[in-house]
Design a protein around this motif. Structure first.
Motif, PDB file in Angstrom:
ATOM      1  N   UNK A 142       0.781  -1.219   0.115  1.00  0.00           N
ATOM      2  CA  UNK A 142       0.037   0.042   0.069  1.00  0.00           C
ATOM      3  C   UNK A 142       0.802   1.238   0.120  1.00  0.00           C
ATOM      4  N   UNK A 143       0.630   2.117  -0.735  1.00  0.00           N
ATOM      5  CA  UNK A 143       1.277   3.565  -0.920  1.00  0.00           C
ATOM      6  C   UNK A 143       0.904   4.296   0.169  1.00  0.00           C
ATOM      7  N   UNK A 144       1.572   5.342   0.696  1.00  0.00           N
ATOM      8  CA  UNK A 144       1.326   6.290   1.776  1.00  0.00           C
ATOM      9  C   UNK A 144       0.072   7.297   1.103  1.00  0.00           C
ATOM     10  N   UNK A 145       0.048   7.403  -0.188  1.00  0.00           N
ATOM     11  CA  UNK A 145      -1.178   8.295  -0.749  1.00  0.00           C
ATOM     12  C   UNK A 145      -2.516   7.720  -0.677  1.00  0.00           C
ATOM     13  N   UNK A 163       3.089 -10.529   5.154  1.00  0.00           N
ATOM     14  CA  UNK A 163       3.759  -9.366   4.995  1.00  0.00           C
ATOM     15  C   UNK A 163       3.091  -8.398   4.471  1.00  0.00           C
ATOM     16  N   UNK A 164       3.219  -7.057   5.099  1.00  0.00           N
ATOM     17  CA  UNK A 164       2.515  -5.683   4.822  1.00  0.00           C
ATOM     18  C   UNK A 164       3.887  -4.836   4.243  1.00  0.00           C
ATOM     19  N   UNK A 165       3.740  -4.228   3.007  1.00  0.00           N
ATOM     20  CA  UNK A 165       4.934  -3.268   2.473  1.00  0.00           C
ATOM     21  C   UNK A 165       4.291  -1.987   2.290  1.00  0.00           C
ATOM     22  N   UNK A 166       4.910  -1.047   3.069  1.00  0.00           N
ATOM     23  CA  UNK A 166       4.422   0.425   2.638  1.00  0.00           C
ATOM     24  C   UNK A 166       5.127   1.129   1.621  1.00  0.00           C
ATOM     25  N   UNK A 167       4.658   1.401   0.788  1.00  0.00           N
ATOM     26  CA  UNK A 167       5.460   1.897  -0.284  1.00  0.00           C
ATOM     27  C   UNK A 167       5.365   3.586  -0.491  1.00  0.00           C
ATOM     28  N   UNK A 168       6.378   3.947  -1.226  1.00  0.00           N
ATOM     29  CA  UNK A 168       6.529   5.578  -1.613  1.00  0.00           C
ATOM     30  C   UNK A 168       6.601   6.442  -0.177  1.00  0.00           C
ATOM     31  N   UNK A 169       7.199   5.771   0.531  1.00  0.00           N
ATOM     32  CA  UNK A 169       7.369   6.472   1.964  1.00  0.00           C
ATOM     33  C   UNK A 169       7.976   7.887   1.849  1.00  0.00           C
ATOM     34  N   UNK A 170       8.596   8.268   0.652  1.00  0.00           N
ATOM     35  CA  UNK A 170       9.271   9.349   0.652  1.00  0.00           C
ATOM     36  C   UNK A 170       8.162  10.453   0.381  1.00  0.00           C
ATOM     37  N   UNK A 171       6.795  10.178   0.247  1.00  0.00           N
ATOM     38  CA  UNK A 171       5.823  11.115  -0.083  1.00  0.00           C
ATOM     39  C   UNK A 171       4.883  11.232   1.237  1.00  0.00           C
ATOM     40  N   UNK A 173       5.255  12.788   4.104  1.00  0.00           N
ATOM     41  CA  UNK A 173       5.103  14.230   4.450  1.00  0.00           C
ATOM     42  C   UNK A 173       4.217  15.065   3.928  1.00  0.00           C
ATOM     43  N   UNK A 174       4.461  15.133   2.476  1.00  0.00           N
ATOM     44  CA  UNK A 174       3.482  15.763   1.742  1.00  0.00           C
ATOM     45  C   UNK A 174       2.014  15.451   1.782  1.00  0.00           C
ATOM     46  N   UNK A 175       1.885  13.949   1.767  1.00  0.00           N
ATOM     47  CA  UNK A 175       0.763  13.277   1.804  1.00  0.00           C
ATOM     48  C   UNK A 175       0.017  13.324   2.989  1.00  0.00           C
ATOM     49  N   UNK A 176       0.789  13.828   4.146  1.00  0.00           N
ATOM     50  CA  UNK A 176       0.161  14.054   5.500  1.00  0.00           C
ATOM     51  C   UNK A 176      -0.317  12.651   5.979  1.00  0.00           C
ATOM     52  N   UNK A 177       0.614  11.456   5.727  1.00  0.00           N
ATOM     53  CA  UNK A 177       0.325  10.292   6.388  1.00  0.00           C
ATOM     54  C   UNK A 177       0.877  10.096   7.467  1.00  0.00           C
ATOM     55  N   UNK A 178      -0.025   9.440   8.535  1.00  0.00           N
ATOM     56  CA  UNK A 178       0.126   9.192   9.933  1.00  0.00           C
ATOM     57  C   UNK A 178       0.500   7.482   9.982  1.00  0.00           C
ATOM     58  N   UNK A 179       1.937   7.328   9.778  1.00  0.00           N
ATOM     59  CA  UNK A 179       2.434   6.299   9.929  1.00  0.00           C
ATOM     60  C   UNK A 179       2.069   5.280  11.199  1.00  0.00           C
ATOM     61  N   UNK A 180       1.877   6.149  12.459  1.00  0.00           N
ATOM     62  CA  UNK A 180       1.662   5.361  13.562  1.00  0.00           C
ATOM     63  C   UNK A 180       0.267   4.814  13.495  1.00  0.00           C
ATOM     64  N   UNK A 181      -0.718   5.577  12.860  1.00  0.00           N
ATOM     65  CA  UNK A 181      -1.970   5.216  12.900  1.00  0.00           C
ATOM     66  C   UNK A 181      -2.136   4.094  11.643  1.00  0.00           C
ATOM     67  N   UNK A 182      -1.252   4.140  10.692  1.00  0.00           N
ATOM     68  CA  UNK A 182      -1.480   3.012   9.573  1.00  0.00           C
ATOM     69  C   UNK A 182      -1.011   1.664  10.242  1.00  0.00           C
TER      70      UNK A 182
END
Length: 249
Positions: A142-145, A163-171, A173-182
């Motif tokens: 899943x992408x952060x977007x 296994x779960x893979x989070x992709x596009x992690x460089x985005x 910040x701009x996407x306002x993605x909450x990694x802890x919530x995910x």
């Protein structure tokens, strides 16, 4: 006679599970591990898979890839740049892969020396989650977007992942993605599953993902997801003891 949609669905899934079990045994005899990659469209799984394949080819590993789409051979063309054997599988409108389709390509195309086969499933987090392909490892990407709540919206997909893979992690910040919530949402539907972070553009996570896959190929225990499409047993190609802690690398 099946007299309801639910009964028809269950009959289809039961037939698929039987074919998948036979395929899993056949692949185990040949020494082949299958990695089933699931995600929604636009997750970046083709780009990430291409980087993983290229790294495997650099190391001289006997890998191959099947990529599935409703139409076009665009993804196969992209993946072939890695140097690995790649085959496009067109589903003719079907929104997921089934074990019978994979078996046909394994029998007619898979290079003899292959020990690791990546299967890029159709971009869809609904239908593919219900179909066992005889895989050794199921990875959901899943992408952060896409938003932190996707694991809760698609619990079957995320709840059946090894296994779960989070992709596009460089985005993130701009996407306002909450990694802890995910991460918390992933654990709600699949307690104990490992979460890997990646960015294909910078190669972050590429080596880690390849190592996880190779570890499973070589017999490392695999996480037991609560919504696995089939029961795991000692008849599988790899041991599944002590899997509550997730993949072992």
């Amino acid at each position: 006679m099946c007299d309801s949609v639910d009964e028809v669905t269950q009959a289809v899934l039961a037939k698929n599970d039987s074919l998948a079990a036979g395929l899993r045994e056949e692949l185990a005899r040949r020494g082949v591990s299958v990695v089933n990659l699931l995600s929604s469209p636009g997750s970046g799984k083709t780009e990430l898979l291409g980087r993983v394949l290229a790294r495997a080819v650099e190391r001289g590993l006997p890998v191959a890839a099947l990529t599935a789409d409703l139409a076009t051979e665009n993804d196969a063309d992209r993946l072939a740049r890695s140097g690995a054997p790649v085959k496009q599988l067109l589903t003719d409108g079907l929104c997921h892969l089934e074990a019978r389709q994979l078996r046909g390509h394994v029998e007619s195309w898979l290079p003899e020396d292959t020990s690791l086969l990546f299967v890029e499933n159709v971009g869809n987090l609904v239908c593919p989650a219900s179909y066992d392909l005889g895989e050794s490892l199921r990875i959901v990407l899943m992408a952060v977007t896409e938003g932190e709540d996707k694991p809760l919206k698609y619990p079957t997909a995320f709840g059946s992942a090894h296994l779960v893979v989070l992709t596009k992690v460089d985005l993130a910040g701009p996407a306002g993605f909450d990694q802890a919530a995910f991460a918390a949402n992933v654990q709600r539907v699949n307690p104990g599953v490992e979460l890997l972070f990646s960015c294909a553009r910078t190669d972050d996570g590429v080596d880690a993902l390849l190592e996880r896959v190779l570890a499973v190929r070589d017999g490392a225990p695999v996480h037991r997801p609560p919504l696995a499409p089939r029961p795991h047993s000692h008849s599988d190609s790899h041991s599944h003891e002590g899997t509550e802690a997730g993949l072992v690398s």
